[in-house]
Enzyme design. Structure first.
Site, mmCIF file in Angstrom:
data_model
loop_
_atom_site.group_PDB
_atom_site.id
_atom_site.type_symbol
_atom_site.label_atom_id
_atom_site.label_comp_id
_atom_site.label_asym_id
_atom_site.label_seq_id
_atom_site.Cartn_x
_atom_site.Cartn_y
_atom_site.Cartn_z
ATOM 1 C CB SER A 191 15.247 -6.563 4.005
ATOM 2 O OG SER A 191 14.028 -6.981 3.442
ATOM 3 C CD GLU A 194 15.711 -0.481 9.680
ATOM 4 O OE1 GLU A 194 15.321 0.680 9.458
ATOM 5 O OE2 GLU A 194 15.425 -1.443 8.951
ATOM 6 C CG ASN A 278 14.478 3.210 7.124
ATOM 7 O OD1 ASN A 278 13.996 2.107 6.906
ATOM 8 N ND2 ASN A 278 15.650 3.364 7.715
ATOM 9 C CG ASP A 320 11.830 3.362 10.482
ATOM 10 O OD1 ASP A 320 12.486 3.199 9.444
ATOM 11 O OD2 ASP A 320 11.219 2.434 11.047
ATOM 12 C CD1 TRP A 559 9.063 -3.623 15.386
ATOM 13 C CD2 TRP A 559 8.788 -2.316 13.601
ATOM 14 N NE1 TRP A 559 9.674 -2.418 15.663
ATOM 15 C CE2 TRP A 559 9.520 -1.603 14.582
ATOM 16 C CE3 TRP A 559 8.488 -1.687 12.396
ATOM 17 C CZ2 TRP A 559 9.951 -0.297 14.383
ATOM 18 C CZ3 TRP A 559 8.931 -0.385 12.195
ATOM 19 C CH2 TRP A 559 9.651 0.298 13.179
#
Length: 607
Positions: A191, A194, A278, A320, A559
């Site tokens: 992960s 971002e 993304n 995204d 999220w």
């Protein structure tokens, strides 16, 4: 083993589950027994379906809580437990505690493993401190810790057998995905897109934890394990360095494409399937080009990681719309021809059906009518844009350049469906899909890269589609036709994984905390029970001492629930989710609990 698997013939929709377990002899033996739940998604085909049928559409309304167990952690609880021969393995969010519980004694703790992780990893985790579960193989429980440490525990004692480091949290690399054991390998993702992480999928030896191979999502062919002449996209060779040519300069080195979703495996074809996330940054103006191969479905050989085929769903992503959601494998009749299908419900709002042997695109349809960023997927094989979305200019985040607020984009960045896995029932032939019914305003801005610091470059706000008040639907989908059979509205996004059973019942959870059971054919609600906290976990079933049970983790977060989980109040915080889900605090609060359900006569026997 490879020759045996290659000679096997898959027949009908239930055959994949039967064949898949031969990939690991121990998993094979256990997975033949529906009393167990030996993989995070139930089977290699990601069906999330159980042959157990003691809980039916006729009696499910009598379910009661049989026993509960607190994990001791108050953050988002995604994933679900494993059940192996009378032992339940329960995981928790950071610090990723693992418990082995004795089902003969209503959850008595056999052993507990609590990693000693540096809490500095917490602020580097994008969207809550979630973990989606542990895997099993060769007498080992495999844990993928938040700090990217992969740990093999003795399933009987909890003793650490080996550890491997899969990433570097100081660079923004973290771990949230459940591992998958295939043959003698542990498949692990990463992960952190971002934070400008360059995504990869890795395979570790199940026996000793040594790295067997690593395939990057973007970059040079050699590092992506791509043969430019043999790896295909939509039937054509991808060509030399096709990823590098789709990025400007060295942007690919911090290009995202992380692999934090779910993995599946077809033993007859000997291929694993997964999706990439993304591209980095969220500001599309800073990364011209298609940004290959973010937002892409990959089919790879599990032995050496070599890519056979790939398909990029959202070239040059501007919203995204990570492509990490599960790939569900089954055989479908499409246009009168039986196809070895792969079904994928993407964040971008389109449900894709592909031939899993070749990567041929068979069906691509919106599974939420609110989707507006693209009008359709080009299905004309003679077209130069075949397989690409037809983007609606009004909802392009390039519109007007940087610092322009583009309004009314559907879906929002969290997608029409995020990682919460769908289920497939061979009895009805339908897919049961938990979805988000949410739109957004999106304002990109220029951002610079610093290792370990957020690399987003966009401000978002989220809300229901115009004219609607609900933010979620639970959908029954016909993947051969590309159409919904029925759809149930929910006040908030359905962020839990679904479960289908031979009893004709489908289960899912809600962000308010309800476990719900509906009729698999009609969608009629048959049962609901309010658990102590919002459910973002995946519903599981098992049998013990002759009784069938339903188990689910509750603990609001992820999220959608990041505002509650992390105590955030600024509407644009949590990448836009805090404002969109502000009302959730009126219905639930933090928690961390496993609830196990059974029928009344089961409770009498158990006690």
């Amino acid at each position: 083993m490879r020759r045996i698997l290659s000679a096997a013939v898959l027949v009908g929709v239930t055959s994949i589950t039967t064949q898949a377990v031969f990939a690991n002899e121990e998993l094979a033996k256990m997975a033949e027994n529906p009393k167990n739940w030996v993989m995070p998604t139930g089977d290699y085909a990601n069906h999330r379906y159980s042959e157990l049928d003691k809980i039916t559409a006729d009696n499910v309304g009598q379910l009661q809580a049989a026993w509960t167990f607190s994990t001791g952690v108050l953050r988002g609880h995604e994933g679900g437990p494993l059940i192996i021969d009378g032992v339940m393995y329960v995981h928790a969010p950071f610090p990723n505690t693992v418990y082995a519980l004795d089902l003969s004694q209503e959850g008595k703790i056999i052993w507990k493993y609590e990693p000693k992780q540096d809490p500095s990893v917490i602020p580097v985790m994008c969207c809550d401190t979630v973990n989606r579960g542990v895997a099993y193989g060769d007498g080992k429980i495999i844990l993928n810790q938040a700090d990217t440490t992969v740990v093999a525990l003795d399933a009987k004692t909890g003793e650490v057998l080996w550890q491997a480091k899969n990433g570097d949290p100081s660079k923004g690399e973290t771990a949230t995905a459940a591992p998958m054991v295939v043959k003698d390998k542990v498949i692990i993702g990463i992960s952190g897109a971002e934070f400008g992480v360059r995504g990869h999928l890795s395979a570790y030896n199940l026996s000793d934890g040594k790295l067997a191979w690593r395939a990057y999502s973007v970059g040079p062919d050699a590092e992506m394990l791509i043969d430019p002449e043999k790896t295909t996209e939509l039937g054509k060779p991808v060509g030399q360095n096709s990823s590098l040519e789709s990025w400007e300069g060295d942007q690919w080195k911090i290009g995202g494409g992380t692999t934090w979703g779910w993995y599946s495996y077809d033993p007859e074809l000997d291929l694993i399937y997964y999706g990439t996330g993304n591209p980095s940054t969220w500001n599309p103006a800073q990364r011209p080009g298609d940004n290959k191969y973010s937002m892409t479905i990959f089919a790879r050989d599990p032995d050496d990681g070599q890519a056979k085929w790939l398909y990029q769903m959202t070239p040059h992503d501007e919203w995204d719309y990570d492509g990490v959601n599960e790939m569900i494998l089954t055989d479908l009749d499409i246009g009168g021809t039986n196809r070895k299908a792969l079904v994928h419900f993407d964040r971008n709002g389109f449900a894709y059906t592909l031939d899993r042997a070749t990567g041929e695109l068979l069906v691509a349809k919106k599974f939420d009518p609110a989707v507006n960023w693209a009008s359709e997927i080009d299905m004309d094989k003679s077209s130069p844009t075949y397989g690409r979305p037809k983007v609606v200019a009004q909802y392009s985040t390039h519109q007007g350049g940087e610092d322009t607020n583009v309004q009314g984009i559907c879906p929002a960045a969290l997608g029409t469906k995020d990682q919460q896995p769908a289920a497939f029932s061979p009895d009805t032939g339908l897919f049961y899909v938990p979805t988000n019914h949410v739109c957004m305003d999106y304002e990109p801005f220029r951002v610079s890269y610093t290792a370990g610091q957020p690399y987003v470059g966009a401000t978002l706000s989220m809300y229901p589609p115009k004219g609607d008040t609900h933010m979620g639907n639970f959908v029954a989908w016909d993947a051969a036709k590309g159409e919904a059979v029925w759809s149930l509205p929910e006040q908030f996004s359905v962020w839990s994984g679904a479960l289908a059973t031979k009893g004709g019942v489908v289960f899912y959870g809600t962000l308010e905390g309800y476990l719900k059971a509906v009729d698999a054919k009609t969608g009629k609600e048959l049962y609901k029970f309010k658990t102590p906290s919002g459910i973002i976990g995946n519903v599981t079933t098992y049998e013990h001492a002759g009784k069938q049970y339903i188990a689910v983790l509750s603990g609001v977060g992820g999220w959608a629930g990041i505002g509650l989980a992390a105590g955030l109040t600024e509407p644009t915080a949590g990448l836009g989710a805090v404002g969109g889900y502000a009302a959730l605090s009126d219905y639930t609060a933090l928690g961390g609990q496993l609830t196990v359900f059974g029928l009344p006569e089961q409770l009498t026997s158990a006690n």
